[in-house]
Design a protein around this motif. Structure first.
Motif, PDB file in Angstrom:
ATOM      1  N   VAL A  23      -3.283  -0.446  -3.481  1.00  0.00           N
ATOM      2  CA  VAL A  23      -3.471   0.916  -2.998  1.00  0.00           C
ATOM      3  C   VAL A  23      -4.464   0.846  -1.855  1.00  0.00           C
ATOM      4  O   VAL A  23      -5.558   0.278  -1.994  1.00  0.00           O
ATOM      5  N   THR A  24      -4.087   1.389  -0.732  1.00  0.00           N
ATOM      6  CA  THR A  24      -4.978   1.304   0.421  1.00  0.00           C
ATOM      7  C   THR A  24      -4.782   2.476   1.366  1.00  0.00           C
ATOM      8  O   THR A  24      -3.845   3.241   1.240  1.00  0.00           O
ATOM      9  N   CYS A  25      -5.704   2.589   2.304  1.00  0.00           N
ATOM     10  CA  CYS A  25      -5.640   3.660   3.294  1.00  0.00           C
ATOM     11  C   CYS A  25      -4.515   3.381   4.289  1.00  0.00           C
ATOM     12  O   CYS A  25      -4.114   2.242   4.506  1.00  0.00           O
ATOM     13  N   ALA A  26      -4.030   4.432   4.908  1.00  0.00           N
ATOM     14  CA  ALA A  26      -2.986   4.298   5.920  1.00  0.00           C
ATOM     15  C   ALA A  26      -3.526   3.701   7.225  1.00  0.00           C
ATOM     16  O   ALA A  26      -2.748   3.363   8.114  1.00  0.00           O
ATOM     17  N   ASP A  27      -4.837   3.549   7.324  1.00  0.00           N
ATOM     18  CA  ASP A  27      -5.473   3.041   8.546  1.00  0.00           C
ATOM     19  C   ASP A  27      -4.917   1.665   8.934  1.00  0.00           C
ATOM     20  O   ASP A  27      -4.897   0.739   8.125  1.00  0.00           O
ATOM     21  N   LEU A  28      -4.486   1.535  10.187  1.00  0.00           N
ATOM     22  CA  LEU A  28      -3.848   0.295  10.635  1.00  0.00           C
ATOM     23  C   LEU A  28      -4.785  -0.907  10.660  1.00  0.00           C
ATOM     24  O   LEU A  28      -4.338  -2.050  10.636  1.00  0.00           O
ATOM     25  N   ARG A  29      -6.094  -0.642  10.693  1.00  0.00           N
ATOM     26  CA  ARG A  29      -7.035  -1.761  10.716  1.00  0.00           C
ATOM     27  C   ARG A  29      -6.990  -2.574   9.422  1.00  0.00           C
ATOM     28  O   ARG A  29      -7.546  -3.662   9.352  1.00  0.00           O
ATOM     29  N   LEU A  30      -6.335  -2.043   8.405  1.00  0.00           N
ATOM     30  CA  LEU A  30      -6.249  -2.760   7.125  1.00  0.00           C
ATOM     31  C   LEU A  30      -5.028  -3.670   7.036  1.00  0.00           C
ATOM     32  O   LEU A  30      -4.762  -4.260   6.004  1.00  0.00           O
ATOM     33  N   ARG A  48       0.245   3.359   0.132  1.00  0.00           N
ATOM     34  CA  ARG A  48      -0.715   3.780   1.159  1.00  0.00           C
ATOM     35  C   ARG A  48      -0.830   5.286   1.199  1.00  0.00           C
ATOM     36  O   ARG A  48       0.167   6.006   1.097  1.00  0.00           O
ATOM     37  N   ASN A  49      -2.055   5.742   1.357  1.00  0.00           N
ATOM     38  CA  ASN A  49      -2.268   7.158   1.608  1.00  0.00           C
ATOM     39  C   ASN A  49      -3.585   7.332   2.356  1.00  0.00           C
ATOM     40  O   ASN A  49      -4.352   6.383   2.501  1.00  0.00           O
ATOM     41  N   PHE A  50      -3.854   8.510   2.820  1.00  0.00           N
ATOM     42  CA  PHE A  50      -5.078   8.751   3.571  1.00  0.00           C
ATOM     43  C   PHE A  50      -6.268   8.729   2.626  1.00  0.00           C
ATOM     44  O   PHE A  50      -6.375   9.570   1.728  1.00  0.00           O
ATOM     45  N   GLY A  51      -7.145   7.742   2.801  1.00  0.00           N
ATOM     46  CA  GLY A  51      -8.377   7.705   2.042  1.00  0.00           C
ATOM     47  C   GLY A  51      -8.354   6.867   0.774  1.00  0.00           C
ATOM     48  O   GLY A  51      -9.310   6.891   0.011  1.00  0.00           O
ATOM     49  N   THR A  52      -7.260   6.097   0.546  1.00  0.00           N
ATOM     50  CA  THR A  52      -7.197   5.218  -0.647  1.00  0.00           C
ATOM     51  C   THR A  52      -7.478   6.009  -1.918  1.00  0.00           C
ATOM     52  O   THR A  52      -8.417   5.742  -2.663  1.00  0.00           O
ATOM     53  N   VAL A  53      -6.648   6.998  -2.166  1.00  0.00           N
ATOM     54  CA  VAL A  53      -6.878   7.920  -3.275  1.00  0.00           C
ATOM     55  C   VAL A  53      -5.941   7.619  -4.440  1.00  0.00           C
ATOM     56  O   VAL A  53      -4.739   7.436  -4.239  1.00  0.00           O
ATOM     57  N   ILE A  54      -6.484   7.580  -5.633  1.00  0.00           N
ATOM     58  CA  ILE A  54      -5.638   7.547  -6.823  1.00  0.00           C
ATOM     59  C   ILE A  54      -5.356   8.995  -7.200  1.00  0.00           C
ATOM     60  O   ILE A  54      -6.116   9.645  -7.907  1.00  0.00           O
ATOM     61  N   ASP A  55      -4.287   9.507  -6.609  1.00  0.00           N
ATOM     62  CA  ASP A  55      -3.887  10.879  -6.909  1.00  0.00           C
ATOM     63  C   ASP A  55      -2.613  10.818  -7.752  1.00  0.00           C
ATOM     64  O   ASP A  55      -2.210   9.740  -8.207  1.00  0.00           O
ATOM     65  N   ASP A  56      -2.010  11.952  -7.960  1.00  0.00           N
ATOM     66  CA  ASP A  56      -0.812  12.041  -8.772  1.00  0.00           C
ATOM     67  C   ASP A  56       0.272  11.077  -8.302  1.00  0.00           C
ATOM     68  O   ASP A  56       0.896  10.373  -9.106  1.00  0.00           O
ATOM     69  N   SER A  61       3.309   5.764  -8.654  1.00  0.00           N
ATOM     70  CA  SER A  61       3.724   4.474  -8.106  1.00  0.00           C
ATOM     71  C   SER A  61       3.140   3.312  -8.902  1.00  0.00           C
ATOM     72  O   SER A  61       3.817   2.305  -9.129  1.00  0.00           O
ATOM     73  N   LEU A  62       1.896   3.429  -9.332  1.00  0.00           N
ATOM     74  CA  LEU A  62       1.263   2.338 -10.079  1.00  0.00           C
ATOM     75  C   LEU A  62       1.906   2.140 -11.444  1.00  0.00           C
ATOM     76  O   LEU A  62       2.087   1.005 -11.898  1.00  0.00           O
ATOM     77  N   VAL A  63       2.242   3.222 -12.099  1.00  0.00           N
ATOM     78  CA  VAL A  63       2.906   3.126 -13.403  1.00  0.00           C
ATOM     79  C   VAL A  63       4.247   2.407 -13.230  1.00  0.00           C
ATOM     80  O   VAL A  63       4.574   1.462 -13.954  1.00  0.00           O
ATOM     81  N   LEU A  64       5.019   2.808 -12.223  1.00  0.00           N
ATOM     82  CA  LEU A  64       6.332   2.190 -12.006  1.00  0.00           C
ATOM     83  C   LEU A  64       6.193   0.741 -11.547  1.00  0.00           C
ATOM     84  O   LEU A  64       6.944  -0.133 -11.979  1.00  0.00           O
ATOM     85  N   SER A  65       5.225   0.480 -10.684  1.00  0.00           N
ATOM     86  CA  SER A  65       5.043  -0.878 -10.175  1.00  0.00           C
ATOM     87  C   SER A  65       4.683  -1.846 -11.294  1.00  0.00           C
ATOM     88  O   SER A  65       5.191  -2.973 -11.342  1.00  0.00           O
ATOM     89  N   THR A  66       3.821  -1.419 -12.205  1.00  0.00           N
ATOM     90  CA  THR A  66       3.386  -2.314 -13.287  1.00  0.00           C
ATOM     91  C   THR A  66       4.374  -2.323 -14.460  1.00  0.00           C
ATOM     92  O   THR A  66       4.597  -3.354 -15.069  1.00  0.00           O
ATOM     93  N   ILE A  76      -7.336  -2.152  -5.223  1.00  0.00           N
ATOM     94  CA  ILE A  76      -7.621  -0.930  -4.474  1.00  0.00           C
ATOM     95  C   ILE A  76      -8.519  -1.308  -3.304  1.00  0.00           C
ATOM     96  O   ILE A  76      -9.599  -1.865  -3.520  1.00  0.00           O
ATOM     97  N   ILE A  77      -8.071  -1.065  -2.093  1.00  0.00           N
ATOM     98  CA  ILE A  77      -8.866  -1.475  -0.930  1.00  0.00           C
ATOM     99  C   ILE A  77      -9.193  -0.292  -0.035  1.00  0.00           C
ATOM    100  O   ILE A  77      -8.340   0.238   0.678  1.00  0.00           O
ATOM    101  N   ASN A  78     -10.447   0.099  -0.095  1.00  0.00           N
ATOM    102  CA  ASN A  78     -10.966   1.159   0.759  1.00  0.00           C
ATOM    103  C   ASN A  78     -11.560   0.498   2.003  1.00  0.00           C
ATOM    104  O   ASN A  78     -11.565  -0.708   2.126  1.00  0.00           O
ATOM    105  N   HIS A  79     -12.098   1.286   2.922  1.00  0.00           N
ATOM    106  CA  HIS A  79     -12.690   0.652   4.108  1.00  0.00           C
ATOM    107  C   HIS A  79     -13.790   1.514   4.708  1.00  0.00           C
ATOM    108  O   HIS A  79     -13.851   2.720   4.464  1.00  0.00           O
ATOM    109  N   THR A  80     -14.621   0.869   5.514  1.00  0.00           N
ATOM    110  CA  THR A  80     -15.678   1.596   6.221  1.00  0.00           C
ATOM    111  C   THR A  80     -15.058   2.368   7.379  1.00  0.00           C
ATOM    112  O   THR A  80     -13.936   2.076   7.800  1.00  0.00           O
ATOM    113  N   ASP A  81     -15.757   3.334   7.890  1.00  0.00           N
ATOM    114  CA  ASP A  81     -15.329   4.116   9.048  1.00  0.00           C
ATOM    115  C   ASP A  81     -13.998   4.845   8.809  1.00  0.00           C
ATOM    116  O   ASP A  81     -13.211   5.048   9.733  1.00  0.00           O
TER     117      ASP A  81
END
Ligand SMILES: [Zn+2]
Length: 163
Positions: A23-30, A48-56, A61-66, A76-81
């Motif tokens: 799970v990670t941010c949509a930011d291309l720097r990642l 991917r979503n904006f802000g690396t959020v575990i939302d609904d 997706s995580l339930v299905l993936s696992t 889960i990979i968040n990032h600075t800036d």
């Protein structure tokens, strides 16, 4: 151009067999983090979503993936800036109401945050506490520093360790 018969393209012809759900941010720097973690693209279920959020939707997706696709670890990979650091949910809602003159029912939240490390810890806890995600699936969290291009691991109840 046809790929040669010996070329393995993980995206084609085979069912998905991810090893890790990320799970990670949509930011291309990642985008280069897979390489840093020593992973092939085909090994990763990317959520991917904006802000690396575990939302609904991330939980879905995580339930299905696992459970269905067989991912054995969650990262889960968040990032600075992050762009989600610059405002509060209330500020954004007020701004949008003012700009559009409308107050729609959704989204209920934008999930802005003030501290990437703390936010990552919170997302780990959200995953860890979900009853449909097996306790046998390890959940790891990281913050990627976009300036130094380094990953720091974040533990659910402790300090970050720069790797
Ligand atoms: Zn971001």
């Amino acid at each position: 151009m046809q790929p040669s018969p010996t070329t393995t393209d993980p995206g084609r012809g085979r069912p998905a067999a991810p090893k890790i759900a990320r799970v990670t941010c949509a930011d291309l720097r990642l985008s280069s983090v897979e390489q840093m973690l020593g992973l092939n693209e085909g090994d990763v279920d990317m959520i991917r979503n904006f802000g690396t959020v575990i939302d609904d939707d991330a939980v879905r997706s995580l339930v299905l993936s696992t459970r269905l696709l067989g991912s054995r670890e969650i990262v889960i990979i968040n990032h600075t800036d992050c762009g989600m650091l610059g405002f509060t949910d209330t500020e954004m809602e007020q701004r949008l109401r003012k700009e559009t003159g409308r107050s729609p029912i959704a989204p209920a939240r934008f999930y802005s945050f003030t501290d990437a490390e703390e936010n990552t810890r919170e997302q780990i806890q959200k995953v860890r506490s979900h009853p449909w995600i097996s306790q046998e699936v390890p959940v790891r969290g990281f913050v990627y520093d976009v300036d130094t291009e380094r990953l720091s691991e974040v533990f659910a109840d402790g300090e970050a360790v720069t790797g």
